[in-house]
Design an enzyme around this catalytic site. Structure first.
Site, PDB file in Angstrom:
ATOM      1  N   ASP A   1      -2.137   6.179   2.190  1.00 54.95           N
ATOM      2  CA  ASP A   1      -3.654   6.235   1.578  1.00 54.95           C
ATOM      3  C   ASP A   1      -4.050   4.741   1.776  1.00 54.95           C
ATOM      4  O   ASP A   1      -4.570   4.293   0.643  1.00 54.95           O
ATOM      5  CB  ASP A   1      -4.132   6.763   0.286  1.00 54.95           C
ATOM      6  CG  ASP A   1      -5.213   6.979  -0.014  1.00 54.95           C
ATOM      7  OD1 ASP A   1      -6.089   6.947   1.024  1.00 54.95           O
ATOM      8  OD2 ASP A   1      -5.928   7.078  -0.985  1.00 54.95           O
ATOM      9  N   LEU A   2      -3.862   4.278   2.987  1.00 51.53           N
ATOM     10  CA  LEU A   2      -4.463   2.913   3.286  1.00 51.53           C
ATOM     11  C   LEU A   2      -6.113   2.757   3.391  1.00 51.53           C
ATOM     12  O   LEU A   2      -6.549   3.193   4.526  1.00 51.53           O
ATOM     13  CB  LEU A   2      -3.802   2.299   4.613  1.00 51.53           C
ATOM     14  CG  LEU A   2      -4.213   0.842   4.761  1.00 51.53           C
ATOM     15  CD1 LEU A   2      -3.638  -0.126   3.755  1.00 51.53           C
ATOM     16  CD2 LEU A   2      -3.595   0.155   5.991  1.00 51.53           C
TER      17      LEU A   2
END
Length: 235
Positions: free
Chosen positions: A166-167
């Site tokens: 979940d960058l």
């Protein structure tokens, strides 16, 4: 790393994070009784900030997202201990922390089993005097050096083979000294370098564009991304 098993509860913890570890540390009511809650962050769910006399820490309970989260809000199908959400994140963070990468220090992880499901929690050291990029960009623009710092930081993780699930702009912090940090390693793992690094960066770019669309005061522009990306690509 130490391990505690008490009934249906399994805990891993780093004794160097604590004067003396207690199982109650995962219960927010314990911290209320100690008058040790120092704040909270409310997103999809609440993350608590507590102080135990050694350092400020973050206490996070695991919740499901998406449609299934409406049915199984915080329960997960039983898996091997090491593959549980909390223990997996603890393991990844420990490897990154020992390599000297800018991550929160992992302090403890817990899974509590119940028949065919389990619940999970994790405790980390808090990165003090920091704010996420979204919060900062709502207040001011970042300068060129700050964008370069963020780009170099992300490259460090990709070079280490870390795939961040979940960058996004909420999971990147800058502290008062201008150091960039990465947080939230739930469902993250290590991979061999491949096209996933480009896809990871494209995800981050989409998050900046999304925040720009929904916030009338958001000090970000496409040229900032080019600075970040050039720094990321530089050897």
């Amino acid at each position: 790393m130490e391990r505690i098993e008490h009934g249906s509860e399994i805990i891993w913890y780093d004794p160097e994070c604590f004067d003396s570890f207690h199982r109650d540390f995962f219960e927010i009511d314990y911290w209320r009784e100690q008058d040790a809650i120092r704040g909270k962050a409310i997103g999809r769910n609440t993350t608590w900030f507590v102080e135990d006399g050694v350092s400020h820490k973050v206490l996070r309970h695991y919740y499901r997202g998406g449609m299934i989260g409406r049915v199984m809000e915080d329960t997960f199908l039983h898996v091997a201990e090491s593959k549980s959400r909390a223990m997996s994140e603890f393991t990844v963070l420990t490897k990154l922390y020992r390599r000297g990468l800018p991550v929160p220090r992992p302090c403890a992880a817990r899974m509590v089993r119940s028949n065919l499901v389990y619940r999970a929690d994790i405790m980390l050291e808090r990165i003090n005097n920091s704010a996420d990029l979204v919060g900062i960009l709502k207040e001011r623009a970042l300068n060129q050096e700050e964008w370069q710092t963020v780009g170099k930081m992300i490259r460090q993780f990709h070079d280490a083979g870390l795939y961040h699930a979940d960058l996004n702009s909420h999971n990147i912090l800058l502290d008062d000294d201008g150091k960039a940090w990465l947080i939230d390693f739930d469902k993250c793992h290590f991979r061999q370098p491949n096209t996933w690094t480009r896809e990871n960066m494209e995800r981050l770019l989409r998050s900046f564009r999304k925040e720009k669309d929904i916030n009338s005061e958001f000090h970000w522009q496409e040229s900032d991304w080019r600075i970040l990306l050039n720094s990321y690509k530089a050897k």
